[in-house]
Scaffold this motif. Structure first.
Motif, PDB file in Angstrom:
ATOM      1  N   THR A  32     175.190 -28.166 -11.196  1.00 23.72           N
ATOM      2  CA  THR A  32     175.742 -29.522 -11.080  1.00 23.72           C
ATOM      3  C   THR A  32     177.262 -29.537 -11.208  1.00 23.72           C
ATOM      4  N   ALA A  63     178.585 -31.176  -8.223  1.00 26.17           N
ATOM      5  CA  ALA A  63     178.630 -32.637  -8.244  1.00 26.17           C
ATOM      6  C   ALA A  63     179.843 -33.136  -9.013  1.00 26.17           C
ATOM      7  N   HIS A  70     170.016 -36.624  -8.210  1.00 32.28           N
ATOM      8  CA  HIS A  70     171.256 -37.114  -7.605  1.00 32.28           C
ATOM      9  C   HIS A  70     170.876 -37.797  -6.296  1.00 32.28           C
ATOM     10  N   LEU A 105     174.321 -31.573  -3.120  1.00 31.52           N
ATOM     11  CA  LEU A 105     175.022 -32.187  -4.247  1.00 31.52           C
ATOM     12  C   LEU A 105     176.399 -32.665  -3.811  1.00 31.52           C
TER      13      LEU A 105
END
Length: 301
Positions: A126, A129, A234, A176
């Motif tokens: 992540t 992201a 997400h 992402l």
């Protein structure tokens, strides 16, 4: 596309590239790259003047690759950008950072801001992201963010314990970035990652190309929203010509069944893309299965 590149140039480029494989397209598209060093070389303008600035498939000028590590200041890059604009005002100047604290300073002097998060295997995936969010914030509403994603093995840089990303990790990193607002994707194919992962790039590219009308739609989310109690997902919504694309990204190691409540749009049909998984729709509640380290895409109409 990019706002500095005229619609006519974009149209001509699409015609030229039509029908080509991904490898052929890459071979025909040019990004002029130039390392600046601590001072702007006196020959800089002459080198760029010799570049094919009018070429249909010239993408732009990338003049800063992690400049915070090489001593290339934002002021130096701004001077180089101004020289480029005098020679060619129709293609963007980009640069790439790998230190979030400097994103804002460099994004201000670039037409396109690029960030290169490399999380595998020492950071959460992540990270992609988070860095996309930071790059979008630094670039502001009028400049694109592109993400240069990891496809190499960090051990090639001498980092013990590094490895290549898996096929699932490559795809999840791409989604992402898209879910968090990236408007361009690239891969840093250091080492033999180009040869070993090319078929994976082609697969991701085919998926992104298929949903491109949604990603580039001027409607954005079109007044739609989605909420879920499932943790760690997400989400991205994009509306285009009466349909809504929902992207659900699961960067976790376990598959999930998620209930997603839609607002601002009342579909009667849900169609999954790219796989045969289930997607059931009742009123405004969508039930989907999301694979571990995977993505689920649903078109609602």
């Amino acid at each position: 596309s990019h706002p500095m590149i005229s619609p006519e140039v974009t149209r001509r480029a699409r015609i030229v590239l039509q029908g080509m494989t991904l490898e052929e397209k890459c071979a025909q598209t040019m990004m002029v790259s130039y390392g600046l060093g601590p001072e702007l070389p006196p020959e800089f303008g002459g080198v760029l003047a010799a570049a094919p600035v009018g070429a249909v498939l010239l993408l732009g000028y990338n003049i800063a690759d992690e400049p915070e590590g090489t001593g290339d200041s934002p002021e130096l890059i701004a001077r180089a950008r101004d020289i480029i604009r005098e020679i060619d005002p129709h293609h963007p100047v980009s640069g790439c950072n790998n230190t979030p604290s400097v994103f804002s300073a460099y994004a201000q002097v670039l037409d396109v801001h690029i960030a290169d998060p490399y999380p595998i295997p020492f950071s959460p995936i992540t990270m992609v992201a988070g860095w996309t969010d930071l790059s979008r914030k630094a670039a502001g509403p009028d400049k694109p963010t592109w993400m240069a994603l990891q496809t190499h093995d960090l051990s090639r840089y001498g980092v013990a314990g590094g490895r290549y990303p898996t096929a699932d990790e490559l795809r999840v990193m791409a989604y992402l970035a898209l879910a968090h607002g990236a408007q361009g994707l690239a891969w840093w194919a250091y080492g033999h990652a180009r040869e070993s992962n090319w078929n994976r790039y082609e697969g991701i590219y085919a998926e992104v190309q298929a949903i491109e009308p949604y990603l580039l739609s001027s409607e954005g989310a079109g007044g739609c929203s989605v909420a879920t109690e499932a943790t760690g997902l997400h989400l991205l919504l994009r509306r285009h010509e009466g349909r809504v694309l929902l992207v659900v990204v699961n960067p976790q190691g376990e598959a999930l069944e998620a209930s997603l409540r839609l607002e601002g749009f009342h579909p009667t049909r849900a169609t999954r893309l790219f796989d045969d998984g289930a997607a059931s729709l009742e009123r405004d509640l969508l039930e989907v299965q999301v694979p571990a380290m995977g993505r689920t895409l649903v078109v609602l109409q």
